[in-house]
Structures are given as structure tokens and as C-alpha cells.
Design a protein around this motif. Sequence first.
Motif, PDB file in Angstrom:
ATOM      1  N   ILE A 101       0.936  -1.295  -0.198  1.00 13.05           N
ATOM      2  CA  ILE A 101       0.033   0.019  -0.026  1.00 13.05           C
ATOM      3  C   ILE A 101       0.948   1.293  -0.096  1.00 13.05           C
ATOM      4  N   ALA A 102       1.902   1.048   0.949  1.00 11.37           N
ATOM      5  CA  ALA A 102       2.860   2.384   0.929  1.00 11.37           C
ATOM      6  C   ALA A 102       3.789   2.567  -0.591  1.00 11.37           C
ATOM      7  N   SER A 104       2.503   1.809  -3.400  1.00  9.48           N
ATOM      8  CA  SER A 104       1.699   2.314  -4.552  1.00  9.48           C
ATOM      9  C   SER A 104       1.471   3.764  -4.225  1.00  9.48           C
ATOM     10  N   SER A 105       1.111   4.173  -2.859  1.00  6.59           N
ATOM     11  CA  SER A 105       1.318   5.613  -2.731  1.00  6.59           C
ATOM     12  C   SER A 105       2.480   6.509  -2.831  1.00  6.59           C
ATOM     13  N   THR A 151      -4.124   8.194  -2.688  1.00  7.43           N
ATOM     14  CA  THR A 151      -4.729   7.728  -1.712  1.00  7.43           C
ATOM     15  C   THR A 151      -5.840   6.801  -2.466  1.00  7.43           C
ATOM     16  N   GLN A 153      -4.998   5.405  -5.411  1.00 11.70           N
ATOM     17  CA  GLN A 153      -4.160   4.218  -6.001  1.00 11.70           C
ATOM     18  C   GLN A 153      -4.152   3.267  -4.605  1.00 11.70           C
ATOM     19  N   GLY A 154      -3.788   3.761  -3.381  1.00 20.09           N
ATOM     20  CA  GLY A 154      -3.967   2.991  -2.238  1.00 20.09           C
ATOM     21  C   GLY A 154      -5.207   2.081  -2.024  1.00 20.09           C
ATOM     22  N   THR A 180      -3.291   5.871   4.984  1.00 24.29           N
ATOM     23  CA  THR A 180      -2.756   5.989   3.555  1.00 24.29           C
ATOM     24  C   THR A 180      -2.945   7.314   3.085  1.00 24.29           C
ATOM     25  N   SER A 184       0.138   9.788   1.995  1.00 24.65           N
ATOM     26  CA  SER A 184       0.068  10.207   0.490  1.00 24.65           C
ATOM     27  C   SER A 184       0.370  11.709   0.741  1.00 24.65           C
TER      28      SER A 184
END
Length: 305
Positions: A101-102, A104-105, A151, A153-154, A180, A184
Motif C-alpha cells: 500500500i505504501a 503504491s502511494s 490515496t 491508488q492505495g 494511507t 500520501s
Amino acid sequence: MTAPAVPVGTPGSATAPGSATAPGSGPTPGRGADHPLRRDLRAIRIVLHRELIRFVNDRTRMIASLFQPLLFLFVLGTGLSGLVADSGGMDMRTYMFAGVIALSSLFTALFSAVTIVWDREFGFLREMLVAPVRRAAIVIGKCLGGTVVATFQGLVILAMAGLAGVPYVPELILVLLGETLLLSFALTAFGMVAAVRMKATQSFMTLVQMFTMPMFFLSGAVFPLANLPTWLDVLTKVNPLSYAVDPMRRAVFDHLTVPPGSGATFTQGITWGGWQVPVWLELSIVAVTGIGLLGLAIGQLRRSD
């Protein structure tokens, strides 16, 4: 007889075109539509809207920014799970979910800042700088735009939580979404600091690539933070991204049953001298870092030409 002179600004007087207006005859400050605060808020909204339209219309960017996080989650995570199967049975896809997740952000937020370099190259930034708004409004609008995009994208990665063994618990999803959003914002502000003084897109992309992967790997997104060499342990603790990944992972583990053989290794978070940093302090570090970077970006844009 000569008509008596009429003072300028009184009823019935005629002011010549181009003559100065008497003080107080214009719009009352704070009431008219041209109040500086209203202009700034309108500028923030316009810049934010422009960033969102630019992202929605660029479908290639939307798909490409998701490719690498999914590659880490399902390819690298599945491969590493086989290596650590004999040391506790931890599914590395579950462990890496917060880090993905991180990631992606991270990519989306940093590359969102490249738009300010494009605007500088094509002359649009100069048009915004001469507008009757504070330059802080331009930076804030772009930062908010990058935050919303990153956000989103997360959120796409969050929708795949079940594939990584993470339960769809509403409380957990909301906590991860809020963290997230905060991450972001900090990452977009970091990208803005790098972008506001850049003259060419190539220079910015090179700088971003130089920082992106070290920040990701030194955040504990791929490997546990326990039993690291001293030099590597220090680098993970000075990396701001570590203080965003750890709260996400702790939120995930709070809703899972961690295998007993891997609990001590994979659930250890960031410690300072043996003291485990609480979640509220980690998130405060991320928030303060983001606000500080945003202020730095505003100051740099004010000094730019």
C-alpha cells in the motif's frame, strides 16, 4: 457665475476615466469576491480539479502505477513465503500488504509532483505565478491533488486485501485508508520539494528514482525490522516511510492470528533503545514531516522565478 466645485467621491460627482478611486470607495475588504482568501481558496480548488482531471484522462499512468505494487505483492510475496515457511509459517503476502500500500502511494505521490515541472517547461506555471493569488495556494492545490490521487491508488490495493489474507473488516479498512491518506500527503509534499526548483522533467525523474526504492526497502516493507545490523537499523529509523508502514502493519496484525513461531520476528515494530514507538507518535512524525515539507516547498516556490 461659476458652479461650485463638487468634492470627489460625493454623490453626483463625475470621476474622469482612469482617475484614482478615493480610499474606501472600492469593495469592502472581506465582503467582495476579490478578497485574497477567497481568491486563494478558488485557486486551490481549480488546481486540485485540474490535477484530478489530468490523472483520470491518463489511463496509462493509472495502470502502470499499479503494476509494480502488484508485482511485489503476488510475485515477490509468494516467492518469499516459500523461503520462510520453515520459520513460522508467516504468509509474506500478508506481511508485505502494508508495505505494498505504501509503495503504491509512494510512486503515485512522487510522480504526481512531476506535473509542476511540466507546467514550468510549457510556461503554464509562469501564468499561474503572475495570477493575483498567493503562491502557497498553488502548492497546496497541487499537494492536495497528489494526495487524493495517491490515496485512490492505495484504495485499489486495499480492495485486494482478501487475496493477501487480510480480512475485510470495516474498522481495519477505515484505519488503513486514513493512514494511507496521511502518508500520501507527506509523500506528495516531499515530491513538491524536489519539483518546485527543477527545470527539466528528466532531472526530476532521476532524482525520484534515486530516492524511491531506498525509501521503500528501508521501511521494513519487505523484510522484518528485527535483528538487523546496526547500520541498517539506523537507516530504517531515520526513514520517514518506516513510521507509516509500521502502523499499517500493526493494524493488520491486530485483526489476525499471527503464527507463534513468527510472532517475535515479524511483529516487532520500530524501537528506540528497546522502547517500542507507539502508533500515535509514528503517525505524528509522518504528519509533522508532511507539514514541514509542504512549508519548505512553499518557501522554495516563493523564491523561484
